[in-house]
Design an enzyme around this catalytic site. Structure first.
Site, PDB file in Angstrom:
ATOM      1  N   GLN A   1      13.206  13.391  -4.085  1.00  0.00           N
ATOM      2  CA  GLN A   1      14.007  13.235  -2.856  1.00  0.00           C
ATOM      3  C   GLN A   1      14.782  14.514  -2.540  1.00  0.00           C
ATOM      4  O   GLN A   1      15.969  14.472  -2.246  1.00  0.00           O
ATOM      5  CB  GLN A   1      14.929  12.029  -2.940  1.00  0.00           C
ATOM      6  CG  GLN A   1      14.517  10.951  -1.962  1.00  0.00           C
ATOM      7  CD  GLN A   1      15.515   9.818  -1.828  1.00  0.00           C
ATOM      8  OE1 GLN A   1      16.688   9.938  -2.146  1.00  0.00           O
ATOM      9  NE2 GLN A   1      15.043   8.703  -1.329  1.00  0.00           N
TER      10      GLN A   1
ATOM     11  N   SER B   1      15.403  17.549   0.227  1.00  0.00           N
ATOM     12  CA  SER B   1      15.395  17.389   1.694  1.00  0.00           C
ATOM     13  C   SER B   1      14.181  18.093   2.310  1.00  0.00           C
ATOM     14  O   SER B   1      14.310  18.978   3.163  1.00  0.00           O
ATOM     15  CB  SER B   1      16.691  17.923   2.291  1.00  0.00           C
ATOM     16  OG  SER B   1      17.646  16.901   2.341  1.00  0.00           O
TER      17      SER B   1
ATOM     18  N   CYS C   1      25.193  -4.205   1.358  1.00  0.00           N
ATOM     19  CA  CYS C   1      24.572  -5.394   0.784  1.00  0.00           C
ATOM     20  C   CYS C   1      23.350  -5.767   1.619  1.00  0.00           C
ATOM     21  O   CYS C   1      23.471  -5.950   2.833  1.00  0.00           O
ATOM     22  CB  CYS C   1      25.581  -6.544   0.772  1.00  0.00           C
ATOM     23  SG  CYS C   1      25.107  -7.858  -0.336  1.00  0.00           S
TER      24      CYS C   1
HETATM   25  P1  NAD Z   1      20.640  16.454   0.614  1.00  0.00           P
HETATM   26  O1  NAD Z   1      20.191  17.627   1.393  1.00  0.00           O
HETATM   27  O2  NAD Z   1      22.064  16.053   0.601  1.00  0.00           O
HETATM   28  O3  NAD Z   1      20.176  16.601  -0.925  1.00  0.00           O
HETATM   29  C1  NAD Z   1      18.944  17.157  -1.343  1.00  0.00           C
HETATM   30  C2  NAD Z   1      19.137  17.787  -2.711  1.00  0.00           C
HETATM   31  O4  NAD Z   1      17.914  18.401  -3.135  1.00  0.00           O
HETATM   32  C3  NAD Z   1      20.205  18.887  -2.702  1.00  0.00           C
HETATM   33  O5  NAD Z   1      21.195  18.571  -3.648  1.00  0.00           O
HETATM   34  C4  NAD Z   1      19.430  20.152  -3.039  1.00  0.00           C
HETATM   35  O6  NAD Z   1      20.179  21.076  -3.809  1.00  0.00           O
HETATM   36  C5  NAD Z   1      18.239  19.613  -3.811  1.00  0.00           C
HETATM   37  N1  NAD Z   1      17.060  20.502  -3.761  1.00  0.00           N
HETATM   38  C6  NAD Z   1      16.532  21.112  -2.667  1.00  0.00           C
HETATM   39  N2  NAD Z   1      15.429  21.798  -3.017  1.00  0.00           N
HETATM   40  C7  NAD Z   1      15.254  21.609  -4.344  1.00  0.00           C
HETATM   41  C8  NAD Z   1      14.273  22.050  -5.259  1.00  0.00           C
HETATM   42  N3  NAD Z   1      13.232  22.805  -4.874  1.00  0.00           N
HETATM   43  N4  NAD Z   1      14.382  21.668  -6.558  1.00  0.00           N
HETATM   44  C9  NAD Z   1      15.421  20.886  -6.971  1.00  0.00           C
HETATM   45  N5  NAD Z   1      16.392  20.447  -6.139  1.00  0.00           N
HETATM   46  C10 NAD Z   1      16.290  20.793  -4.828  1.00  0.00           C
HETATM   47  O7  NAD Z   1      19.730  15.252   1.151  1.00  0.00           O
HETATM   48  P2  NAD Z   1      19.837  13.692   0.827  1.00  0.00           P
HETATM   49  O8  NAD Z   1      20.769  13.049   1.758  1.00  0.00           O
HETATM   50  O9  NAD Z   1      20.029  13.516  -0.629  1.00  0.00           O
HETATM   51  O10 NAD Z   1      18.370  13.206   1.234  1.00  0.00           O
HETATM   52  C11 NAD Z   1      17.235  13.727   0.557  1.00  0.00           C
HETATM   53  C12 NAD Z   1      15.939  13.379   1.274  1.00  0.00           C
HETATM   54  O11 NAD Z   1      15.645  12.014   1.134  1.00  0.00           O
HETATM   55  C13 NAD Z   1      15.987  13.659   2.765  1.00  0.00           C
HETATM   56  O12 NAD Z   1      14.740  14.127   3.200  1.00  0.00           O
HETATM   57  C14 NAD Z   1      16.302  12.329   3.345  1.00  0.00           C
HETATM   58  O13 NAD Z   1      15.909  12.226   4.685  1.00  0.00           O
HETATM   59  C15 NAD Z   1      15.470  11.440   2.433  1.00  0.00           C
HETATM   60  N6  NAD Z   1      15.998  10.088   2.343  1.00  0.00           N
HETATM   61  C16 NAD Z   1      15.148   9.067   2.224  1.00  0.00           C
HETATM   62  C17 NAD Z   1      15.622   7.788   2.109  1.00  0.00           C
HETATM   63  C18 NAD Z   1      14.719   6.665   1.964  1.00  0.00           C
HETATM   64  O14 NAD Z   1      13.680   6.707   2.505  1.00  0.00           O
HETATM   65  N7  NAD Z   1      15.108   5.681   1.190  1.00  0.00           N
HETATM   66  C19 NAD Z   1      16.962   7.525   2.124  1.00  0.00           C
HETATM   67  C20 NAD Z   1      17.797   8.582   2.201  1.00  0.00           C
HETATM   68  C21 NAD Z   1      17.319   9.855   2.279  1.00  0.00           C
END
Ligand code: NAD
Length: 546
Positions: A257, A259, A404
């Protein structure tokens, strides 16, 4: 204006009534430094997801809300207030559209140009709809997904199982805690040590390590002892996953996950520290993107290899497969998405992510609602387990809140109960009731919520628009429409809603309607697409009191 923005709390209000005050508090809460990922840059979460376009817009939103009459509706366009009109007291106080482009132009590049011109902002999902409450907001969705994986593949528990994933950001940090809540072990790879330290402090992770070898030893020990453990590993996901394959370490479950939906800001390429990435991004953008492409291909190729070697592997809603595919890796879609496998059965029943936020700032209000939830829904084991877990594990940041997942009838019930508790004075102030965008009828996202729909309606975006219009008609306090949440510009259309339970009879009437719209439409949308489970649920609605 001051760069430190904190949501007001307590009984005094600066707006005309609690409905408007509630929306103001939610707005300020989402950019509060205790809640937002980078408050000083107004970044709420998820790459560059924002609640307001810039500081000028923040001040303008505060001013507009403090002067809004109780029968006016304020218009917000991509995080900037652009006007208000006389409507009705029962109309929404705010209607809000963000990041929406005419479909043909709905690309990352074109959108970035508009951001640079100061015309738009990226609203993500709960950022622009002011419903963001920190990692807790997505925690239950992640908990439900892990629970569904446990049910489907591992006899209802993750005990003794190892999950390898990445990202400890605003939403992704929910992963390790959700795994340990189901008894499992999680190794989560994160490039930023600062994020790791923050998550250790808040209970989302248990221990930090510097090398994969250390992580593997700890994970295997804990799994053998059937003890839950969340290990944060400093590193780059693309490098670590390949290293793990070379070491013949095949976890039970692999996902990610980062971004990846926002390659410009959210995904750090191989071989670069965060500072080096920031410098190269500005100095030589073309080279930066070349490095990203290489990393994405290696990253997703490693995940496909894990799958071939027996792990359960899936994309976790960040558009990773499509990004790798666009970068030139043709096998990317050999990986399934999480929503179609693990969330759709819940959507078919109208089960979805409700959340309530104590506008008083008083945690006791949330604990009192917890008690009522446990008492009222004691037949629903998932709800009881969830409330017990979060009470033990979650610290409140900013306004105290609870999420919830509730089904069709439960949501209407909880709305009525909360409003009654405000009316009787049992709670110290009104409560905002809102939700995630990841719902059965509020999100058209062909790489996520609507991937592989039974009738092929993956890209049909009429549903979230209908959902928004219906929520506005039913009298929500704020309704929003956005493009690109979760999976990036052009890849989703979605809607949000918030209603303030202020204890009045009018609020009670509106809550009875509003809290039926989301679950009801989720069932209708899936029944229309041909899902048997949804058709059965639809029969239940028809036979019910409406
Ligand atoms: P965010 O940007 O706050 O966090 C992403 C994290 O990934 C950061 O801490 C960053 O330092 C880290 N990162 C980036 N590149 C990296 C790499 N190459 N190696 C290791 N770490 C790395 O984003 P978020 O709010 O945590 O969301 C993450 C993703 O998940 C987004 O694409 C968001 O849209 C998606 N998301 C999906 C769902 C779902 O479907 N359930 C819910 C929420 C978020």
């Amino acid at each position: 204006m001051s760069n430190v923005l904190i949501s007001p709390t307590g009984p005094e209000i600066s707006c005309q009534n609690w409905e408007i005050e509630g929306l103001l508090r939610l707005f300020l809460n989402s950019i509060d430094p205790r809640v937002a990922e980078s408050s000083k840059d107004l970044i709420v979460y998820g790459g560059r997801g924002k609640a307001a376009r810039n500081y000028e817009a923040v001040q303008a939103i505060i001013d507009e809300l403090q002067n809004l009459a109780t029968d006016e509706t304020l218009l917000i366009q991509s995080g900037k207030p652009v006007g208000k009109f006389k409507t009705y007291e029962s109309s929404p106080r705010i209607v809000n559209a963000s990041s929406v482009l005419v479909p043909h132009w709905s690309t990352d590049n074109y959108f970035s140009e508009l951001i640079d011109k100061g015309l738009m902002m990226y609203g993500q999902s709960t950022a622009a709809s002011w419903a963001y409450i920190g990692v807790q907001g997505v925690l239950q969705g992640t908990f439900e997904t892990m629970g569904e994986i446990a049910r489907k593949h591992f006899n209802h528990t993750l005990q003794g199982k190892i999950v390898l994933t990445s990202g400890l950001g605003g939403m992704s940090a929910a992963q390790p805690l959700s795994v340990t809540m189901h008894g499992g072990v999680c190794i989560v790879v994160e490039i930023s040590e600062e994020k790791i330290d923050q998550r250790l402090k808040n209970n989302y992770c248990d221990i930090k390590v510097n090398t994969l070898e250390e992580a593997i030893v700890l994970a295997k020990e804990a799994a053998n002892a059937k003890k839950p453990l969340a290990i944060a590993l400093i590193g780059n996901v693309s490098e670590v996953y390949r290293e793990a394959l070379k070491a013949n370490f095949i976890p039970d479950i692999v996902t990610d996950q980062t971004s990846a939906h926002d390659l410009h800001m959210g995904y750090i390429p191989n071989g670069l520290s965060l500072v080096q990435a920031e410098t190269l991004r500005k100095k030589n953008t073309a080279h930066y993107y070349e490095l990203i492409k290489e990393s994405l291909i290696l990253h997703v190729e490693a995940m496909v290899n894990f799958k071939e070697r027996g792990a359960i592997v899936f994309e976790y809603g960040n558009n990773l497969r499509n990004q790798a595919y666009q970068a030139g890796y043709e096998q990317a879609f050999q990986l399934p998405g999480f929503a179609s496998d693990y969330l759709r059965p819940l959507y078919c029943e109208g089960r979805g992510p409700c959340r309530w936020i104590a506008l008083s700032g008083n945690p006791e209000d949330i604990y009192k609602i917890d008690e009522i939830v446990l008492e009222t829904f004691n037949h629903d084991k998932r709800v009881a387990r969830w409330i017990q877990f979060v009470q033990e594990k979650i610290f409140f940041n900013g306004l105290p809140a609870r999420t919830c997942w509730l089904d069709y009838e439960e949501r209407e019930q909880i709305g009525a109960l909360i409003n009654e508790m405000v009316k009787s004075g049992e709670l110290s102030a009104p409560i905002a009731i809102t939700r995630d965008h990841s719902e059965g009828s509020t999100m058209a996202a062909p790489f996520r919520e609507t991937e592989n729909m039974l009738d092929g309606s993956d890209v049909v975006a009429d549903w979230p628009i209908l959902n928004a219009m219906l929520n506005a008609s039913a009298g929500a306090s704020m309704v929003s429409i956005q493009n690109g949440g979760g999976v990036g510009i052009g890849n989703s259309v979605h809607s949000g809603m918030t209603v303030i339970a202020d204890g009045s009879d009018e609020a009670s009437e509106r809550l009875r309607k509003i809290l039926v719209v989301d679950p009801g439409m989720s069932i209708i949308r899936h029944a229309d697409a041909g899902y048997e489970q949804a058709k059965k649920a639809l029969d239940k609605i028809k036979l019910g009191k409406r």
